[in-house]
Design an enzyme around this catalytic site. Structure first.
Site, PDB file in Angstrom:
ATOM      1  N   GLY A  55     -33.873   9.152  27.675  1.00 34.32           N
ATOM      2  CA  GLY A  55     -33.881   7.771  27.212  1.00 34.32           C
ATOM      3  C   GLY A  55     -32.706   7.506  26.309  1.00 34.32           C
ATOM      4  N   CYS A  81     -34.373  16.093  28.153  1.00 35.13           N
ATOM      5  CA  CYS A  81     -33.461  15.390  27.251  1.00 35.13           C
ATOM      6  C   CYS A  81     -34.229  14.728  26.105  1.00 35.13           C
ATOM      7  CB  CYS A  81     -32.618  14.404  28.068  1.00 35.13           C
ATOM      8  SG  CYS A  81     -31.189  13.806  27.180  1.00 35.13           S
ATOM      9  N   TYR A  82     -34.309  13.408  26.066  1.00 30.25           N
ATOM     10  CA  TYR A  82     -35.108  12.734  25.028  1.00 30.25           C
ATOM     11  C   TYR A  82     -36.535  13.301  25.033  1.00 30.25           C
ATOM     12  CZ  TYR A  82     -37.288   8.817  22.467  1.00 30.25           C
ATOM     13  OH  TYR A  82     -37.971   8.055  21.563  1.00 30.25           O
ATOM     14  N   GLU A 169     -32.639  16.842  37.369  1.00 28.97           N
ATOM     15  CA  GLU A 169     -32.860  15.929  38.499  1.00 28.97           C
ATOM     16  C   GLU A 169     -31.563  15.462  39.156  1.00 28.97           C
ATOM     17  OE1 GLU A 169     -33.243  15.369  35.334  1.00 28.97           O
ATOM     18  OE2 GLU A 169     -32.874  13.304  34.728  1.00 28.97           O
ATOM     19  N   SER A 221     -38.229  -8.876  59.463  1.00 30.43           N
ATOM     20  CA  SER A 221     -36.799  -9.132  59.606  1.00 30.43           C
ATOM     21  C   SER A 221     -36.209  -8.248  60.700  1.00 30.43           C
ATOM     22  CB  SER A 221     -36.106  -8.811  58.283  1.00 30.43           C
ATOM     23  OG  SER A 221     -36.249  -7.425  58.027  1.00 30.43           O
ATOM     24  N   GLY A 222     -37.020  -7.297  61.202  1.00 27.47           N
ATOM     25  CA  GLY A 222     -36.480  -6.341  62.166  1.00 27.47           C
ATOM     26  C   GLY A 222     -36.019  -5.070  61.467  1.00 27.47           C
ATOM     27  N   GLY A 223     -35.902  -5.118  60.166  1.00 24.04           N
ATOM     28  CA  GLY A 223     -35.485  -3.954  59.385  1.00 24.04           C
ATOM     29  C   GLY A 223     -36.628  -2.955  59.286  1.00 24.04           C
ATOM     30  N   VAL A 224     -36.280  -1.762  58.816  1.00 22.14           N
ATOM     31  CA  VAL A 224     -37.281  -0.701  58.786  1.00 22.14           C
ATOM     32  C   VAL A 224     -38.441  -1.043  57.841  1.00 22.14           C
ATOM     33  CG1 VAL A 224     -35.810   0.631  57.220  1.00 22.14           C
ATOM     34  CG2 VAL A 224     -37.671   1.772  58.344  1.00 22.14           C
ATOM     35  N   SER A 226     -39.847  -4.014  56.720  1.00 22.53           N
ATOM     36  CA  SER A 226     -40.864  -4.958  57.186  1.00 22.53           C
ATOM     37  C   SER A 226     -41.521  -4.470  58.471  1.00 22.53           C
ATOM     38  CB  SER A 226     -40.283  -6.359  57.344  1.00 22.53           C
ATOM     39  OG  SER A 226     -39.211  -6.372  58.251  1.00 22.53           O
ATOM     40  N   SER A 227     -40.807  -3.676  59.273  1.00 26.78           N
ATOM     41  CA  SER A 227     -41.430  -3.142  60.492  1.00 26.78           C
ATOM     42  C   SER A 227     -42.525  -2.140  60.143  1.00 26.78           C
ATOM     43  CB  SER A 227     -40.393  -2.449  61.372  1.00 26.78           C
ATOM     44  OG  SER A 227     -39.393  -3.359  61.736  1.00 26.78           O
ATOM     45  N   LYS A 364     -36.519   4.592  50.184  1.00 29.18           N
ATOM     46  CA  LYS A 364     -36.163   4.285  51.572  1.00 29.18           C
ATOM     47  C   LYS A 364     -36.416   5.454  52.540  1.00 29.18           C
ATOM     48  CE  LYS A 364     -34.195   1.082  54.101  1.00 29.18           C
ATOM     49  NZ  LYS A 364     -34.401  -0.356  53.921  1.00 29.18           N
TER      50      LYS A 364
END
Ligand code: XMP
Length: 508
Positions: A55, A81-82, A169, A221-224, A226-227, A364
């Site tokens: 942080g 860290c913090y 990370e 929309s055809g995108g991954v 919303s599909s 994603k």
């Protein structure tokens, strides 16, 4: 199925979502929780392990962000860290201000054999801190140091409390994944029980519970994203769901037709296509400011539904493909707001539909895995991310049908060449953007005064950061030649070399 949870308490760190991602990569479900909500979250969700993030603040400030350590006294905890400093301070150690900030790559000294940091075969780590722990709490041992950081890591094996001053990370700590893995599996008792199938089972159940007998509209929309939402709805409340595809004219060349075909053929027959080209172009007339464009586009999606009263009146929910990075970037957590994403913050207040966002906890690549597990085709699952406002944010200045056509044609050529060369496989997003300046050129014997196209292609893991793709010069030259020769209205082609940050992936 009830799976184990790793709660990552967020103290406003730049890399907190990356910690969550890394934990999930190990097959352990993880959620990010703002520190202010930690108490309620821990009591309610009973995590198996806790990670305290980094942080920007100092634990030495009187009102420094903190949590009640009694709540986690019996749990395995990793402070980063913090998070390490907070643990030291709360359990009886000491933290001091440094005269200088330590930032960048550092080499660790010897690691005590058998301790958590002993899993790091490579001694390189990423540091980014001002304060440092100077005395560890009773029961703890120092497990490694650097030249300027006496407590680069500490642990109390019997109470399962571990602290690291560096960031395991980030990829700049090459063996950081091994350290996280050892914490999760060797010390915290995680089983790695989180799989795409578990996510699907949980989500189908929760959609059924939330929706009950009511009806859902799913804008696709055809995108991954919303599909995958549409596929989850199909599996859970299929007969109560209507998918709506708004053709706003701001898609890539040929995509509207492709969406219609794949959608009706693949998995959901209940699809309504709204042709809204005229509406969008008339509402966007004269608008040049990026956030204003996004707002107009977001509002016009809803206006489209309203104009189709029969559809609107008979539905209760609107399902959206919002992802975790959208949620974080829109400022729903403690990270600061960067841009309005229309599928999170831009919806008008008067919208009556209740929103469900089944993917809001996924990154994603996790959505893609879920899509594959649901049986969606590679054409859908591996499609590049495409912004909701479409070419609206890739056409600088006014969005007109003529300027959309120019952008679509240039974009088509670029992506055709990427496909032909196979380069598309290593690229996260690629597109052509149209700028709102003109420059002088010469074609044949004619002087031209036309607009430039910018090509953008980036590699990325999650869109939070990105790097320009290192094309060979000949490839770019070939694409530039084709665009200038084949697309009327373009006389110059540029390649965007900027990474994110400081730029963003989109131009607007
Ligand atoms: P930036 O440009 O912020 O983009 O680096 C990060 C990712 O988000 C996408 N993007 C959007 N997606 N609505 C969306 O649905 C938007 O307004 C929007 N703006 C950017 C972008 O394509 C990239 O994948």
């Amino acid at each position: 199925m009830q799976h184990q949870l790793v709660s990552v308490i967020d103290f406003g760190g730049q890399y907190t979502q990356l910690i969550v991602r890394r934990v999930r990569e190990q097959g352990c479900y993880s959620e990010m929780v703002p520190w202010q909500q930690a108490e309620a979250h821990i009591l309610d969700r009973k995590p198996t392990a806790v990670i305290l993030s980094g942080g920007p603040r100092s634990t030495l400030e009187p009102d420094a962000p903190t949590i009640n350590f009694d709540l986690i006294k019996d749990l395995p905890v990793l402070g980063i860290c913090y998070g390490q400093q907070l643990m030291a301070k709360n359990l009886g150690g000491e933290v001091h201000k440094s005269t200088e900030r330590e930032y960048g790559k550092r080499h660790l000294g010897p690691r005590t054999p058998g301790t958590l940091v002993d899993t790091l075969k490579n001694d390189l780590v990423w540091m980014s801190h001002g304060d440092k722990v100077t005395h560890v709490p009773p029961g703890f041992i120092v497990t490694t140091s650097t030249e300027s950081c006496p407590v680069a890591a500490m642990e109390n094996l019997s109470t399962k409390k571990f602290g690291v001053q560096f960031h395991p990370e980030v990829t700049h700590t090459p063996d950081g994944r091994d350290l996280l893995k050892a914490f999760l599996f060797n010390h915290a008792g995680l089983k790695g029980d989180w799989t795409p199938q578990n996510f699907i089972d949980d989500t189908l159940k929760s959609i059924r519970e939330t929706v009950g007998n009511e009806k859902v509209l799913c804008a696709v929309s055809g995108g991954v994203d919303s599909s995958v939402v549409a596929a989850l709805l199909s599996e859970s409340v299929g007969s109560q769901t209507t998918c709506v595809f708004v053709d706003h004219g701001l898609l890539r060349k040929g995509e509207a037709e492709q969406v219609h075909e794949t959608f009706t053929k693949t998995f959901h027959p209940n699809l309504i296509v709204i042709n809204a080209l005229e509406q969008f172009f008339s509402e966007l007339k004269g608008i040049t400011e990026p956030e204003q464009k996004r707002k107009v586009i977001g509002e016009n999606f809803v206006i489209c539904f309203e104009r189709n009263k029969a559809v609107l009146e008979s539905h209760d929910f609107l399902a959206q493909g919002t992802l975790y990075p959208d949620v974080i970037e829109s400022g729903s957590s403690t990270a600061s707001k960067i841009k309005t994403h229309h599928n999170v913050g831009g919806l008008p207040d008067w919208m009556k539909l209740k929103v469900i966002e089944p993917l809001r906890w996924l990154f994603k690549d996790e959505v893609r895995e879920v899509g594959r597990a649901l049986g969606l085709s590679s054409e859908v699952v591996d499609r590049e991310p495409f912004p909701g406002p479409g070419l609206g944010v890739r056409i600088l200045g006014e969005v007109t049908p003529e300027r959309v056509k120019i952008t679509q044609e240039a974009d088509w050529i670029f992506r055709e060449e990427l496909r032909k060369s196979g380069l598309n496989k290593g690229i996260w997003q690629s597109y052509a953007a149209l700028l709102d300046v003109r420059s002088v050129g010469v074609m044949g014997d004619e002087r031209t005064y036309e607009q430039p196209i910018v090509l953008r292609a980036v590699t990325s893991e999650d869109a939070m950061t990105a790097q320009a793709f290192p094309f060979a010069f000949e490839f770019l030259e070939h694409v530039a030649n084709r665009i200038v020769n084949e697309v009327d209205g373009v006389n110059r082609v540029l390649y965007d070399l900027t990474s994110k940050p400081p730029a963003t992936i989109e131009w607007e």
